[in-house]
Scaffold this active site. Structure first.
Site, short mmCIF file in Angstrom:
data_model
loop_
_atom_site.label_atom_id
_atom_site.label_comp_id
_atom_site.label_asym_id
_atom_site.label_seq_id
_atom_site.Cartn_x
_atom_site.Cartn_y
_atom_site.Cartn_z
N HIS A 1 -6.23 -6.50 -1.71
CA HIS A 1 -5.14 -5.61 -1.32
C HIS A 1 -4.04 -6.34 -0.55
O HIS A 1 -4.31 -6.91 0.51
CB HIS A 1 -5.77 -4.53 -0.43
CG HIS A 1 -4.97 -3.28 -0.29
ND1 HIS A 1 -4.54 -2.54 -1.37
CD2 HIS A 1 -4.55 -2.62 0.80
CE1 HIS A 1 -3.89 -1.47 -0.93
NE2 HIS A 1 -3.87 -1.50 0.38
N ASP B 1 -8.51 -5.56 -6.13
CA ASP B 1 -8.13 -4.43 -5.28
C ASP B 1 -8.34 -3.10 -6.01
O ASP B 1 -7.71 -2.85 -7.03
CB ASP B 1 -6.65 -4.58 -4.90
CG ASP B 1 -6.16 -3.44 -4.03
OD1 ASP B 1 -7.00 -2.69 -3.51
OD2 ASP B 1 -4.93 -3.31 -3.88
N SER C 1 0.85 -1.18 0.00
CA SER C 1 0.00 0.00 0.00
C SER C 1 0.90 1.25 0.00
O SER C 1 1.86 1.29 -0.76
CB SER C 1 -0.94 -0.04 1.20
OG SER C 1 -2.07 0.74 0.96
#
Ligand SMILES: *[C@@H]1O[C@H](CO)[C@@H](O)[C@H](O)[C@H]1NC(C)=O
Ligand SMILES: *[C@@H]1O[C@H](CO)[C@@H](O)[C@H](O)[C@H]1NC(C)=O
Ligand SMILES: *[C@@H]1O[C@H](CO)[C@@H](O)[C@H](O)[C@H]1NC(C)=O
Length: 507
Positions: A464, A436, A180
């Site tokens: 994710h 995602d 991320s």
């Protein structure tokens, strides 16, 4: 300096209490927590406890102003168990918008690879998150030192510090990891400091800053359609219908009934409270899609089963009520806080004891660097069109005194500085999941010329950061294959580095 697993257990319990803020943020924290708990179970049952060292480095508060002598304490963890001295590689796990934990050097795919390659494992906490912050750090005038540029400079200083402490040389090959936001940092660290880090894995990394991230909601809609993960046209239509119905009730003046149906702590009177409610409801679906099959609350399949359940005479509205109820039953919240005033008040609170403090720091970074506002103004957005760019960016002036008009320029700077989703850095591996929504801001298409190695791995049916976990028996085959591919790539980099060193020696 030595700490223990016991402390981590206590930490995990504490995270439960600081759980506060917007639903999506809470879901994210719960995912993190759950992954750690799973890792903990695995560790306690399969291996002797490994000693993890915790340390602190005094970093310059401002790397770019040499007249400013102030520092802050930055926390890091070290796991030396696998390290093949003296030349084994170094695997650096980069912290993102939250605290790091000992498990960041004890569990996960990068740890499995460290065991394979005899790597020294490190994790560095991001400035202004976790314990890596001064007492008065969250005051607005001090947030001026919170930026990804400063964070990368921290990594460069940390590199030097570790090299000195462990007697490392150019023979110790560094590889960075992150997911991320910290995945983007991993890619950028390699981009800006290629002499320090030989290769970088960037999982689900939004390397492109974007003010109006309407594509997020649209991607969530596409995942609700995706039959491979339990979606369908009916499901998307039901979600769309339900949000339209809630919005219609609010507009028709039935706020009291809506508040009762969805167990809100307050009746949404103002527009801003209504927006907060719609956002919190959308968050349940967004969070489920973003973390599909990662073992937290529901999956897309389950959401779609609830939203398309015709067994009673009910409307999509009633099924959304049911969905919210299922979500609440897993979250220990008696009611949903939808007071926008309270949100703003919490975001303005500079106390380090506040549960939402990471949210304050991250909101600051969205206002000053990244945007990422998950708007719903497009006709294709399945949620409420009340969630506009205007309403989402109001926190920037309200909380930090940053003008909304200044945002596009700030975001353009970020992309100019790092290269957006078209960076030209070799040996960065971008790993993304097809379910995602963040893939929209990452590098998913190879733009490499013939002869260069492929830079991307796309896992068509995962969400994710799924690749960052160790293999589990329940994992989809695509995910296992992706991990094998990552492993191959990392091994390849280490081989190349060793060859380069041999050549240097021979010339
Ligand atoms: C580092 O190397 C120096 C010189 O070779 C040696 O004296 C010292 O003990 C080493 N330190 C560590 C931590 O290995
Ligand atoms: C569908 O709704 C009925 C009645 O409320 C309930 O008994 C059943 O469990 C629901 N099925 C699913 C898959 O949610
Ligand atoms: C800020 O948060 C702390 C910790 O929750 C609380 O004690 C304090 O009263 C809050 N300050 C304001 C001004 O709300």
């Amino acid at each position: 300096m030595v700490s223990s697993l016991t402390r981590s257990l206590i930490l995990l319990l504490l995270i439960n209490f600081v759980d506060a803020g917007r639903t999506l943020w809470k879901i994210k924290e719960r995912v993190h927590q759950l992954q750690l708990q799973k890792a903990k179970q695995l560790l306690l049952t399969h291996q002797p406890v490994q000693p993890v060292k915790e340390g602190r480095i005094h970093q310059q508060l401002d790397h770019f102003n040499r007249q400013d002598p102030r520092t802050f304490p930055q926390r890091f963890f070290v796991n030396e168990v696998f390290w093949r001295r003296p030349d084994g590689p170094v695997f650096l796990f980069i912290g993102g918008e939250g605290p790091i934990l000992e498990f960041d050097v004890l569990a996960g795919h990068h740890v499995d690879m460290a065991a394979e390659h005899g790597a020294l494992l490190l994790a560095l906490e991001h400035r202004f998150y976790g314990n890596s912050i001064n007492q008065d750090g969250l005051k607005t005038e001090n947030l001026v030192h919170l930026s990804s540029q400063q964070a990368l400079a921290d990594l460069a200083v940390f590199h030097k510090f570790i090299c000195q402490s462990f007697n490392l040389s150019h023979r110790n090959t560094w590889i960075s990891f992150g997911g991320s936001y910290s995945g983007a940092l991993s890619a950028w660290f390699r981009g800006k400091f290629p002499h320090l880090v030989f290769g970088a894995v960037a999982s689900s990394a939004p390397v492109k800053a974007l003010l109006d991230f309407s594509a997020y909601s649209n991607a969530v809609g596409l995942s609700l359609l995706n039959e491979a993960v339990g979606g369908s046209e009916k499901c998307l239509a039901a979600v769309r219908g339900a949000f339209a119905a809630v919005e219609a009730e609010l507009t028709a003046g039935n706020a009291k009934q809506v508040a009762k149906d969805f167990r809100c702590c307050q009746v949404p009177e103002d527009l801003s409270d209504k927006v907060e409610l719609m956002q919190n409801l959308a968050d349940i679906v967004m969070g489920t899609v973003q973390y599909n099959e990662e073992g937290v609350l529901m999956t897309i399949n389950e959401i779609c089963r609830v939203m398309t359940n015709h067994s009673e005479e009910n409307e999509p509205y009633d099924r959304l009520v049911k969905l919210a109820q299922i979500y609440r039953s897993t979250s220990e919240e008696s009611c949903v806080d939808i007071s926008h005033e309270k949100t703003v008040k919490d975001l303005m609170n500079t106390s380090l004891h506040l549960g939402r403090r990471a949210e304050r720091a991250w909101t600051y970074q969205t206002c000053t660097e990244f945007g990422f506002y998950q708007t719903c103004e497009d006709a294709s957005c399945p949620f409420s069109g009340m969630v506009t760019l205007q309403t989402l960016t109001e926190v920037c002036p309200k909380v930090f005194g940053i003008s909304q008009h200044s945002l596009p320029g700030r975001i353009a700077f970020t992309n100019a500085y790092y290269g957006g989703d078209n960076p030209a850095t070799p040996r960065v591996l971008y790993v993304n999941g097809g379910v995602d929504p963040w893939r929209e801001l990452s590098v998913v298409q190879d733009r490499t010329e013939g002869g260069e190695e492929v830079q991307t791995i796309f896992i068509k049916d995962t969400a994710h950061c799924a690749d960052m976990m160790s293999n589990r028996v329940t994992d989809r085959r695509s995910l296992r294959e992706a991990r094998e591919e990552i492993q191959k790539r990392v091994s390849g980099w280490l081989k190349t580095a060793a060859q380069d060193q041999m050549e240097e020696k021979n010339t």
